[in-house]
Design a protein around this motif. Structure first.
Motif, PDB file in Angstrom:
ATOM      1  N   VAL A 245     -32.047   7.570  38.025  1.00  0.00           N
ATOM      2  CA  VAL A 245     -31.921   6.123  38.162  1.00  0.00           C
ATOM      3  C   VAL A 245     -31.514   5.499  36.831  1.00  0.00           C
ATOM      4  CG1 VAL A 245     -33.221   3.984  38.511  1.00  0.00           C
ATOM      5  CG2 VAL A 245     -33.469   5.867  40.133  1.00  0.00           C
ATOM      6  N   THR A 246     -32.160   5.944  35.754  1.00  0.00           N
ATOM      7  CA  THR A 246     -31.801   5.427  34.426  1.00  0.00           C
ATOM      8  C   THR A 246     -30.350   5.732  34.100  1.00  0.00           C
ATOM      9  OG1 THR A 246     -34.081   5.668  33.630  1.00  0.00           O
ATOM     10  CG2 THR A 246     -32.342   5.565  31.968  1.00  0.00           C
ATOM     11  N   GLN A 247     -29.905   6.940  34.422  1.00  0.00           N
ATOM     12  CA  GLN A 247     -28.512   7.335  34.190  1.00  0.00           C
ATOM     13  C   GLN A 247     -27.562   6.413  34.958  1.00  0.00           C
ATOM     14  OE1 GLN A 247     -27.653  11.204  35.744  1.00  0.00           O
ATOM     15  NE2 GLN A 247     -25.545  11.259  34.991  1.00  0.00           N
ATOM     16  N   LEU A 248     -27.883   6.128  36.204  1.00  0.00           N
ATOM     17  CA  LEU A 248     -27.026   5.269  37.026  1.00  0.00           C
ATOM     18  C   LEU A 248     -27.023   3.829  36.515  1.00  0.00           C
ATOM     19  CD1 LEU A 248     -28.028   6.662  40.527  1.00  0.00           C
ATOM     20  CD2 LEU A 248     -25.780   6.887  39.438  1.00  0.00           C
ATOM     21  N   LEU A 249     -28.165   3.347  36.084  1.00  0.00           N
ATOM     22  CA  LEU A 249     -28.232   1.975  35.578  1.00  0.00           C
ATOM     23  C   LEU A 249     -27.467   1.836  34.260  1.00  0.00           C
ATOM     24  CD1 LEU A 249     -31.941   1.029  36.352  1.00  0.00           C
ATOM     25  CD2 LEU A 249     -29.891   0.337  37.599  1.00  0.00           C
ATOM     26  N   GLN A 250     -27.549   2.847  33.404  1.00  0.00           N
ATOM     27  CA  GLN A 250     -26.775   2.811  32.164  1.00  0.00           C
ATOM     28  C   GLN A 250     -25.281   2.812  32.457  1.00  0.00           C
ATOM     29  OE1 GLN A 250     -28.411   6.250  30.175  1.00  0.00           O
ATOM     30  NE2 GLN A 250     -29.992   5.052  29.119  1.00  0.00           N
ATOM     31  N   ALA A 251     -24.879   3.605  33.435  1.00  0.00           N
ATOM     32  CA  ALA A 251     -23.466   3.632  33.830  1.00  0.00           C
ATOM     33  C   ALA A 251     -23.050   2.290  34.408  1.00  0.00           C
ATOM     34  CB  ALA A 251     -23.230   4.749  34.853  1.00  0.00           C
ATOM     35  N   ALA A 252     -23.911   1.700  35.236  1.00  0.00           N
ATOM     36  CA  ALA A 252     -23.602   0.401  35.830  1.00  0.00           C
ATOM     37  C   ALA A 252     -23.448  -0.663  34.753  1.00  0.00           C
ATOM     38  CB  ALA A 252     -24.696   0.007  36.812  1.00  0.00           C
ATOM     39  N   ALA A 253     -24.316  -0.624  33.750  1.00  0.00           N
ATOM     40  CA  ALA A 253     -24.227  -1.601  32.657  1.00  0.00           C
ATOM     41  C   ALA A 253     -22.868  -1.506  31.970  1.00  0.00           C
ATOM     42  CB  ALA A 253     -25.355  -1.362  31.657  1.00  0.00           C
ATOM     43  N   SER A 254     -22.395  -0.287  31.731  1.00  0.00           N
ATOM     44  CA  SER A 254     -21.090  -0.100  31.087  1.00  0.00           C
ATOM     45  C   SER A 254     -19.958  -0.622  31.962  1.00  0.00           C
ATOM     46  CB  SER A 254     -20.859   1.388  30.788  1.00  0.00           C
ATOM     47  OG  SER A 254     -21.814   1.877  29.864  1.00  0.00           O
TER      48      SER A 254
ATOM     49  N   TYR B 209     -18.826  -8.037  37.210  1.00  0.00           N
ATOM     50  CA  TYR B 209     -19.524  -7.647  38.443  1.00  0.00           C
ATOM     51  C   TYR B 209     -18.578  -7.598  39.641  1.00  0.00           C
ATOM     52  CZ  TYR B 209     -22.698  -7.683  42.409  1.00  0.00           C
ATOM     53  OH  TYR B 209     -23.329  -7.377  43.585  1.00  0.00           O
ATOM     54  N   THR B 210     -17.703  -8.593  39.772  1.00  0.00           N
ATOM     55  CA  THR B 210     -16.836  -8.689  40.943  1.00  0.00           C
ATOM     56  C   THR B 210     -15.936  -7.471  41.092  1.00  0.00           C
ATOM     57  OG1 THR B 210     -16.821 -11.108  40.774  1.00  0.00           O
ATOM     58  CG2 THR B 210     -15.081 -10.094  42.088  1.00  0.00           C
ATOM     59  N   ALA B 211     -15.306  -7.047  40.016  1.00  0.00           N
ATOM     60  CA  ALA B 211     -14.345  -5.946  40.076  1.00  0.00           C
ATOM     61  C   ALA B 211     -15.003  -4.575  40.061  1.00  0.00           C
ATOM     62  CB  ALA B 211     -13.358  -6.060  38.915  1.00  0.00           C
ATOM     63  N   SER B 212     -16.278  -4.514  39.800  1.00  0.00           N
ATOM     64  CA  SER B 212     -16.966  -3.218  39.735  1.00  0.00           C
ATOM     65  C   SER B 212     -17.191  -2.674  41.151  1.00  0.00           C
ATOM     66  CB  SER B 212     -18.318  -3.373  39.027  1.00  0.00           C
ATOM     67  OG  SER B 212     -18.138  -3.797  37.698  1.00  0.00           O
ATOM     68  N   SER B 213     -17.361  -1.372  41.228  1.00  0.00           N
ATOM     69  CA  SER B 213     -17.605  -0.721  42.517  1.00  0.00           C
ATOM     70  C   SER B 213     -18.595   0.420  42.328  1.00  0.00           C
ATOM     71  CB  SER B 213     -16.304  -0.171  43.101  1.00  0.00           C
ATOM     72  OG  SER B 213     -15.808   0.889  42.288  1.00  0.00           O
ATOM     73  N   THR B 214     -19.203   0.838  43.427  1.00  0.00           N
ATOM     74  CA  THR B 214     -20.119   1.975  43.339  1.00  0.00           C
ATOM     75  C   THR B 214     -19.372   3.235  42.925  1.00  0.00           C
ATOM     76  OG1 THR B 214     -19.848   2.259  45.743  1.00  0.00           O
ATOM     77  CG2 THR B 214     -21.805   1.069  44.977  1.00  0.00           C
ATOM     78  N   ASN B 215     -18.111   3.377  43.349  1.00  0.00           N
ATOM     79  CA  ASN B 215     -17.338   4.557  42.948  1.00  0.00           C
ATOM     80  C   ASN B 215     -17.120   4.576  41.441  1.00  0.00           C
ATOM     81  OD1 ASN B 215     -17.107   5.581  45.527  1.00  0.00           O
ATOM     82  ND2 ASN B 215     -15.100   4.670  45.916  1.00  0.00           N
ATOM     83  N   ALA B 216     -16.824   3.410  40.856  1.00  0.00           N
ATOM     84  CA  ALA B 216     -16.627   3.336  39.408  1.00  0.00           C
ATOM     85  C   ALA B 216     -17.922   3.663  38.678  1.00  0.00           C
ATOM     86  CB  ALA B 216     -16.127   1.950  39.014  1.00  0.00           C
ATOM     87  N   ILE B 217     -19.024   3.187  39.200  1.00  0.00           N
ATOM     88  CA  ILE B 217     -20.321   3.468  38.576  1.00  0.00           C
ATOM     89  C   ILE B 217     -20.640   4.953  38.670  1.00  0.00           C
ATOM     90  CG2 ILE B 217     -22.812   3.046  38.737  1.00  0.00           C
ATOM     91  CD1 ILE B 217     -22.055   0.195  39.731  1.00  0.00           C
ATOM     92  N   ALA B 218     -20.375   5.557  39.820  1.00  0.00           N
ATOM     93  CA  ALA B 218     -20.608   6.996  39.981  1.00  0.00           C
ATOM     94  C   ALA B 218     -19.754   7.794  39.009  1.00  0.00           C
ATOM     95  CB  ALA B 218     -20.323   7.412  41.423  1.00  0.00           C
ATOM     96  N   ARG B 219     -18.491   7.398  38.855  1.00  0.00           N
ATOM     97  CA  ARG B 219     -17.614   8.110  37.904  1.00  0.00           C
ATOM     98  C   ARG B 219     -18.154   7.994  36.485  1.00  0.00           C
ATOM     99  NH1 ARG B 219     -13.431   5.850  41.018  1.00  0.00           N
ATOM    100  NH2 ARG B 219     -13.171   4.165  39.488  1.00  0.00           N
ATOM    101  N   GLU B 220     -18.591   6.787  36.116  1.00  0.00           N
ATOM    102  CA  GLU B 220     -19.128   6.584  34.768  1.00  0.00           C
ATOM    103  C   GLU B 220     -20.379   7.433  34.545  1.00  0.00           C
ATOM    104  OE1 GLU B 220     -19.417   4.969  30.916  1.00  0.00           O
ATOM    105  OE2 GLU B 220     -17.776   4.860  32.377  1.00  0.00           O
TER     106      GLU B 220
END
Length: 217
Positions: A19-28, A35-46
């Motif tokens: 979860v921490t890993q995913l949240l850090q990726a989401a922050a980046s 927020y608008t242009a972000s996606s779960t796929n982009a977060i997963a890739r990060e």
């Protein structure tokens, strides 16, 4: 040991790390794209995980934003407790401003996703609501500090001054966050100077003594 046989605490710790890993990726991603242009796929890739792994922990982008914002707000609330104290309220005005503004500047510098989330046009409702609560709490803490410093101010005067200080700080913080190095330092000095010049007629510039104690949580 197979995964089903893994002790519950170990599975829980592994899940918390993910979860921490995913949240850090989401922050980046939120900082880079908004927020608008972000996606779960982009977060997963990060995060260097599959989308399926992400969905094991979060059903959608909004849930990620809510969790990230909630954790950052808790950190911000902890900062409130450290800086809004009677001891700091009684310091000479220049030191008081340093003690209050520096931790918030450091927090936002370390967590740019905080501003990226709350400034978006389609910020999730729960994130916006939690930020409103934080904003009102911050105003109250500033008002309490003003009361410690200058008890002759009325509640209405303290509310007005608190609103003005917070508005000035937020405007200055936006400029601070757009710069680095010596340029950033210059904007920080200007922000502090602005607050000093505004507050000096109300609070004086020297140390305050013999004033009431603040309410502390």
């Amino acid at each position: 040991m197979s995964e089903p046989d893994e002790p519950p605490r170990r599975r829980q710790a592994r899940g918390e790390r993910r979860v921490t890993q995913l949240l850090q990726a989401a922050a980046s991603v939120f900082c880079a794209l908004g927020y608008t242009a972000s996606s779960t796929n982009a977060i997963a890739r990060e995060a260097r995980v599959s989308p399926g792994t992400l969905y094991q922990f979060f059903p959608n982008k909004e849930a990620i934003a809510v969790e990230l914002s909630g954790r950052l707000i808790k950190e911000m609330e902890a900062t409130h407790g450290r800086v809004f104290t009677p001891e700091i309220a009684r310091l000479p005005l220049d030191r008081l401003i340093d003690e209050v503004t520096d931790p918030f500047i450091e927090f936002n510098t370390a967590n740019p996703a905080f501003l990226a989330l709350i400034k978006g046009p389609d910020t999730p409702g729960r994130v916006a609501d939690e930020h409103d609560v934080l904003h009102n709490s911050l105003l109250e803490r500033v008002s309490e500090m003003l009361e410690v410093r200058t008890p002759s101010l009325s509640r209405a005067e303290r509310a007005l001054i608190s609103e003005m200080c917070l508005a000035m700080f937020k405007a200055g913080l936006n400029l601070v966050m757009q710069h680095e190095g010596e340029d950033k330092d210059a904007y920080v000095r200007e922000l502090k100077g602005l607050l000093y010049r505004y507050l000096a007629p109300y609070l004086g510039t020297g140390a305050a003594v013999g004033t009431p104690a603040m309410n502390q949580t």
